[in-house]
Design a protein around this motif. Structure first.
Motif, PDB file in Angstrom:
ATOM      1  N   LEU A 205       0.832  -1.198   0.000  1.00 16.66           N
ATOM      2  CA  LEU A 205       0.000   0.000   0.000  1.00 16.66           C
ATOM      3  C   LEU A 205       0.869   1.252   0.000  1.00 16.66           C
ATOM      4  CD1 LEU A 205      -3.042   0.911   0.299  1.00 16.66           C
ATOM      5  CD2 LEU A 205      -2.518   1.229   2.718  1.00 16.66           C
ATOM      6  N   PRO A 206       0.729   2.110  -1.022  1.00 12.62           N
ATOM      7  CA  PRO A 206       1.511   3.358  -1.040  1.00 12.62           C
ATOM      8  C   PRO A 206       0.893   4.380  -0.088  1.00 12.62           C
ATOM      9  CG  PRO A 206       0.085   3.253  -2.971  1.00 12.62           C
ATOM     10  CD  PRO A 206      -0.109   1.953  -2.228  1.00 12.62           C
ATOM     11  N   LEU A 207       1.684   4.918   0.814  1.00 19.94           N
ATOM     12  CA  LEU A 207       1.179   5.807   1.842  1.00 19.94           C
ATOM     13  C   LEU A 207       1.770   7.210   1.721  1.00 19.94           C
ATOM     14  CD1 LEU A 207       1.334   3.553   5.041  1.00 19.94           C
ATOM     15  CD2 LEU A 207      -0.706   4.197   3.743  1.00 19.94           C
ATOM     16  N   ALA A 208       0.934   8.197   1.978  1.00 20.32           N
ATOM     17  CA  ALA A 208       1.373   9.581   2.163  1.00 20.32           C
ATOM     18  C   ALA A 208       1.139   9.916   3.626  1.00 20.32           C
ATOM     19  CB  ALA A 208       0.588  10.525   1.264  1.00 20.32           C
ATOM     20  N   VAL A 209       2.198  10.226   4.374  1.00 27.22           N
ATOM     21  CA  VAL A 209       2.087  10.397   5.817  1.00 27.22           C
ATOM     22  C   VAL A 209       2.916  11.581   6.289  1.00 27.22           C
ATOM     23  CG1 VAL A 209       1.607   7.968   6.315  1.00 27.22           C
ATOM     24  CG2 VAL A 209       3.975   8.760   6.170  1.00 27.22           C
ATOM     25  N   PHE A 210       2.611  12.003   7.518  1.00 30.08           N
ATOM     26  CA  PHE A 210       3.417  12.999   8.200  1.00 30.08           C
ATOM     27  C   PHE A 210       4.684  12.337   8.736  1.00 30.08           C
ATOM     28  CE2 PHE A 210      -0.426  15.389   8.147  1.00 30.08           C
ATOM     29  CZ  PHE A 210      -0.088  16.717   8.406  1.00 30.08           C
ATOM     30  N   PRO A 211       5.736  13.100   8.996  1.00 27.68           N
ATOM     31  CA  PRO A 211       6.913  12.540   9.681  1.00 27.68           C
ATOM     32  C   PRO A 211       6.547  12.134  11.107  1.00 27.68           C
ATOM     33  CG  PRO A 211       7.421  14.690   8.685  1.00 27.68           C
ATOM     34  CD  PRO A 211       5.929  14.526   8.637  1.00 27.68           C
ATOM     35  N   GLU A 212       7.327  11.267  11.696  1.00 28.42           N
ATOM     36  CA  GLU A 212       7.127  10.901  13.094  1.00 28.42           C
ATOM     37  C   GLU A 212       7.501  12.089  13.984  1.00 28.42           C
ATOM     38  OE1 GLU A 212       9.720   7.535  13.389  1.00 28.42           O
ATOM     39  OE2 GLU A 212       8.084   6.128  12.956  1.00 28.42           O
ATOM     40  N   PRO A 213       6.847  12.254  15.127  1.00 33.65           N
ATOM     41  CA  PRO A 213       5.686  11.504  15.629  1.00 33.65           C
ATOM     42  C   PRO A 213       4.395  12.100  15.085  1.00 33.65           C
ATOM     43  CG  PRO A 213       6.375  13.093  17.276  1.00 33.65           C
ATOM     44  CD  PRO A 213       7.316  13.262  16.116  1.00 33.65           C
ATOM     45  N   CYS A 214       3.451  11.229  14.713  1.00 28.79           N
ATOM     46  CA  CYS A 214       2.155  11.665  14.195  1.00 28.79           C
ATOM     47  C   CYS A 214       1.137  10.565  14.482  1.00 28.79           C
ATOM     48  CB  CYS A 214       2.228  11.933  12.693  1.00 28.79           C
ATOM     49  SG  CYS A 214       0.624  12.172  11.912  1.00 28.79           S
ATOM     50  N   ILE A 215       0.017  10.916  15.116  1.00 27.01           N
ATOM     51  CA  ILE A 215      -0.937   9.872  15.483  1.00 27.01           C
ATOM     52  C   ILE A 215      -1.627   9.293  14.258  1.00 27.01           C
ATOM     53  CG2 ILE A 215      -1.329  10.904  17.743  1.00 27.01           C
ATOM     54  CD1 ILE A 215      -4.178  11.602  16.664  1.00 27.01           C
ATOM     55  N   TYR A 216      -1.794  10.067  13.185  1.00 27.58           N
ATOM     56  CA  TYR A 216      -2.385   9.519  11.967  1.00 27.58           C
ATOM     57  C   TYR A 216      -1.466   8.440  11.396  1.00 27.58           C
ATOM     58  CZ  TYR A 216      -5.743  13.427  11.771  1.00 27.58           C
ATOM     59  OH  TYR A 216      -6.749  14.325  12.034  1.00 27.58           O
ATOM     60  N   ARG A 217      -0.190   8.737  11.339  1.00 30.84           N
ATOM     61  CA  ARG A 217       0.792   7.770  10.831  1.00 30.84           C
ATOM     62  C   ARG A 217       0.825   6.532  11.721  1.00 30.84           C
ATOM     63  NH1 ARG A 217       6.629   9.060   8.554  1.00 30.84           N
ATOM     64  NH2 ARG A 217       7.611   6.999   8.622  1.00 30.84           N
ATOM     65  N   GLU A 218       0.891   6.747  13.040  1.00 29.70           N
ATOM     66  CA  GLU A 218       0.947   5.618  13.970  1.00 29.70           C
ATOM     67  C   GLU A 218      -0.297   4.751  13.858  1.00 29.70           C
ATOM     68  OE1 GLU A 218       1.405   7.596  17.668  1.00 29.70           O
ATOM     69  OE2 GLU A 218       3.420   8.352  17.199  1.00 29.70           O
ATOM     70  N   ALA A 219      -1.469   5.374  13.725  1.00 27.62           N
ATOM     71  CA  ALA A 219      -2.712   4.611  13.613  1.00 27.62           C
ATOM     72  C   ALA A 219      -2.738   3.792  12.336  1.00 27.62           C
ATOM     73  CB  ALA A 219      -3.904   5.560  13.653  1.00 27.62           C
ATOM     74  N   ALA A 220      -2.266   4.386  11.242  1.00 23.58           N
ATOM     75  CA  ALA A 220      -2.258   3.686   9.951  1.00 23.58           C
ATOM     76  C   ALA A 220      -1.337   2.465   9.997  1.00 23.58           C
ATOM     77  CB  ALA A 220      -1.829   4.641   8.843  1.00 23.58           C
ATOM     78  N   LEU A 221      -0.128   2.650  10.489  1.00 23.46           N
ATOM     79  CA  LEU A 221       0.839   1.546  10.499  1.00 23.46           C
ATOM     80  C   LEU A 221       0.418   0.445  11.469  1.00 23.46           C
ATOM     81  CD1 LEU A 221       4.268   3.410  10.222  1.00 23.46           C
ATOM     82  CD2 LEU A 221       2.654   2.711   8.430  1.00 23.46           C
ATOM     83  N   ALA A 222      -0.160   0.818  12.599  1.00 24.29           N
ATOM     84  CA  ALA A 222      -0.626  -0.194  13.553  1.00 24.29           C
ATOM     85  C   ALA A 222      -1.770  -1.003  12.957  1.00 24.29           C
ATOM     86  CB  ALA A 222      -1.068   0.477  14.851  1.00 24.29           C
ATOM     87  N   ALA A 223      -2.696  -0.335  12.267  1.00 21.36           N
ATOM     88  CA  ALA A 223      -3.828  -1.043  11.660  1.00 21.36           C
ATOM     89  C   ALA A 223      -3.363  -1.980  10.560  1.00 21.36           C
ATOM     90  CB  ALA A 223      -4.832  -0.032  11.110  1.00 21.36           C
ATOM     91  N   LEU A 224      -2.450  -1.529   9.729  1.00 20.07           N
ATOM     92  CA  LEU A 224      -1.939  -2.385   8.654  1.00 20.07           C
ATOM     93  C   LEU A 224      -1.153  -3.564   9.225  1.00 20.07           C
ATOM     94  CD1 LEU A 224      -0.780   0.407   6.171  1.00 20.07           C
ATOM     95  CD2 LEU A 224      -2.736  -1.132   5.883  1.00 20.07           C
ATOM     96  N   GLY A 225      -0.398  -3.306  10.297  1.00 21.30           N
ATOM     97  CA  GLY A 225       0.350  -4.389  10.922  1.00 21.30           C
ATOM     98  C   GLY A 225      -0.551  -5.445  11.531  1.00 21.30           C
ATOM     99  N   SER A 226      -1.720  -5.027  12.012  1.00 21.79           N
ATOM    100  CA  SER A 226      -2.638  -5.966  12.650  1.00 21.79           C
ATOM    101  C   SER A 226      -3.222  -6.973  11.662  1.00 21.79           C
ATOM    102  CB  SER A 226      -3.774  -5.216  13.336  1.00 21.79           C
ATOM    103  OG  SER A 226      -4.639  -4.615  12.383  1.00 21.79           O
ATOM    104  N   VAL A 227      -3.228  -6.634  10.366  1.00 20.24           N
ATOM    105  CA  VAL A 227      -3.750  -7.549   9.339  1.00 20.24           C
ATOM    106  C   VAL A 227      -2.649  -8.000   8.391  1.00 20.24           C
ATOM    107  CG1 VAL A 227      -6.088  -6.627   9.464  1.00 20.24           C
ATOM    108  CG2 VAL A 227      -4.457  -5.620   7.849  1.00 20.24           C
ATOM    109  N   ALA A 228      -1.386  -7.728   8.764  1.00 20.46           N
ATOM    110  CA  ALA A 228      -0.218  -8.122   7.961  1.00 20.46           C
ATOM    111  C   ALA A 228      -0.322  -7.603   6.531  1.00 20.46           C
ATOM    112  CB  ALA A 228      -0.046  -9.654   7.978  1.00 20.46           C
ATOM    113  N   ARG A 229      -0.809  -6.391   6.362  1.00 18.06           N
ATOM    114  CA  ARG A 229      -0.925  -5.779   5.036  1.00 18.06           C
ATOM    115  C   ARG A 229       0.381  -5.048   4.705  1.00 18.06           C
ATOM    116  NH1 ARG A 229      -4.851  -3.471   1.374  1.00 18.06           N
ATOM    117  NH2 ARG A 229      -3.566  -3.046  -0.469  1.00 18.06           N
ATOM    118  N   PRO A 230       1.059  -5.415   3.606  1.00 23.28           N
ATOM    119  CA  PRO A 230       2.302  -4.724   3.235  1.00 23.28           C
ATOM    120  C   PRO A 230       2.042  -3.243   2.921  1.00 23.28           C
ATOM    121  CG  PRO A 230       2.049  -6.778   2.004  1.00 23.28           C
ATOM    122  CD  PRO A 230       0.740  -6.507   2.658  1.00 23.28           C
ATOM    123  N   TRP A 231       3.020  -2.402   3.206  1.00 24.30           N
ATOM    124  CA  TRP A 231       2.888  -0.974   2.931  1.00 24.30           C
ATOM    125  C   TRP A 231       4.273  -0.384   2.655  1.00 24.30           C
ATOM    126  CZ3 TRP A 231       5.833   1.937   6.220  1.00 24.30           C
ATOM    127  CH2 TRP A 231       6.172   1.332   7.449  1.00 24.30           C
TER     128      TRP A 231
END
Length: 317
Positions: A205-231
């Motif tokens: 999944l191609p992502l456009a995100v803010f640099p760390e730290p960012c709760i939008y970025r953290e939420a996206a990566l945690a959700a994708l990790g929970s379903v083992a979705r590559p990004w």
């Protein structure tokens, strides 16, 4: 009558029209209207009760009295969600205007007691999405006040506030805090992508995100990790406008609060094998003793909740 301020003229005419209804007809009590708005904006009775410092049963009683006065059911309640009926949608628009006008009338009749410079820190989604409307109303109500705005990451802004450099901070979290900050509203985060582009997202999944730290970025990566979705991060920007531009161009998928969706963007979900995202909690951080900050916080709450409500109607949330 022609010499009256337009706001006062409106209130006089509104009162005159109310008398034509007859003394036996229940009136739309502004206290009940405020409770109704809080229930809708909060998404439920429990949170509305907490924010109004009432019991849930008292809030329920307010809504029943308002429905009696309106002569119709305003809320359709199920075990899982709360929806407005057609009558409720109509009353919501009027109630919001009535409450805002009443606040403005009180400010004008008292005269503006708020003056001086208010130092404000805001995350970029606050500054770009809601503050323009907020500042317009705030200036109208308190013309002697001025605002100095600093845009940044919530954590950095809070550190500046601790050092005494900011009077109020508007920011977001992905969970409710305990005693820190004042919760303004909650709303879902969503995956956003160009409406005009086919979502060919079979690979990483191609992502456009803010640099760390960012709760939008953290939420996206945690959700994708929970379903083992590559990004993979293909676009990184400290600007929300930049991330939205990448999504509008079909270059990447980004994460925003639902009310921040705009024309040209659509919400992705199960059909694209994307997991659900958590809700974002939008907060105000300020000492309760600062009257200028309190006035601005109430203006932000009103505009932000209205934007969230309109977005929910538009996107069926």
């Amino acid at each position: 009558m022609n010499n009256l301020h337009p706001l006062l003229s409106y209130l006089v005419e509104w009162g005159a029209m109310d008398k034509t209804v007859g003394t036996s007809s229940p009136t739309l009590d502004i206290v009940l209207l405020r409770t109704f708005l809080e229930v809708v904006d909060s998404g439920g009775f429990a949170l509305a009760a907490e924010r109004l410092a009432l019991t849930p049963s008292a809030v329920s009683g307010h809504i029943k009295r308002l429905e009696l006065a309106a002569g119709d059911t305003l809320l359709a309640r199920t075990t899982r969600r709360l929806d407005l009926t057609q009558a409720g949608e109509t009353l919501y628009a009027y109630a919001r205007n009535i409450v805002d006008l009443e606040r403005e009338a009180r400010a004008r009749l008292r005269g503006s007691t708020i003056q001086g410079r208010l130092r404000v820190g805001a995350s970029e989604d606050f500054a770009g999405t809601w503050l323009p409307q907020v500042l317009q109303g705030f200036h109208r109500w308190h013309p002697q006040a001025s605002i100095e705005l600093k845009v940044g990451i919530t954590a950095d802004l809070l550190r500046q506030q601790e050092r005494g450099h900011l009077d109020v901070v508007f920011g977001k979290r992905c969970s409710r805090t305990n005693g820190e900050g004042e919760l303004l509203w909650r709303e879902p985060l969503v995956w956003a992508y160009a409406s005009a582009c086919a979502a060919d997202l079979a690979e990483a999944l191609p992502l456009a995100v803010f640099p760390e730290p960012c709760i939008y970025r953290e939420a996206a990566l945690a959700a994708l990790g929970s379903v083992a979705r590559p990004w993979r991060v293909v676009f990184e920007s400290g600007s929300m406008a930049g991330c939205l531009s990448a999504a509008l161009a079909g270059f990447a998928v980004t994460v925003v609060a639902r009310s921040q969706l705009r024309e040209g963007l659509r919400e992705l979900g199960e059909e694209e094998r994307l997991p659900a995202l958590p809700a974002a909690c939008f907060y105000a951080f300020s000492p309760r003793t600062n009257p200028a900050a309190r006035a601005l916080i109430e203006a932000v709450r009103s505009i932000g909740q209205r934007s969230r409500f309109m977005a929910a109607r538009l996107h069926g949330g």
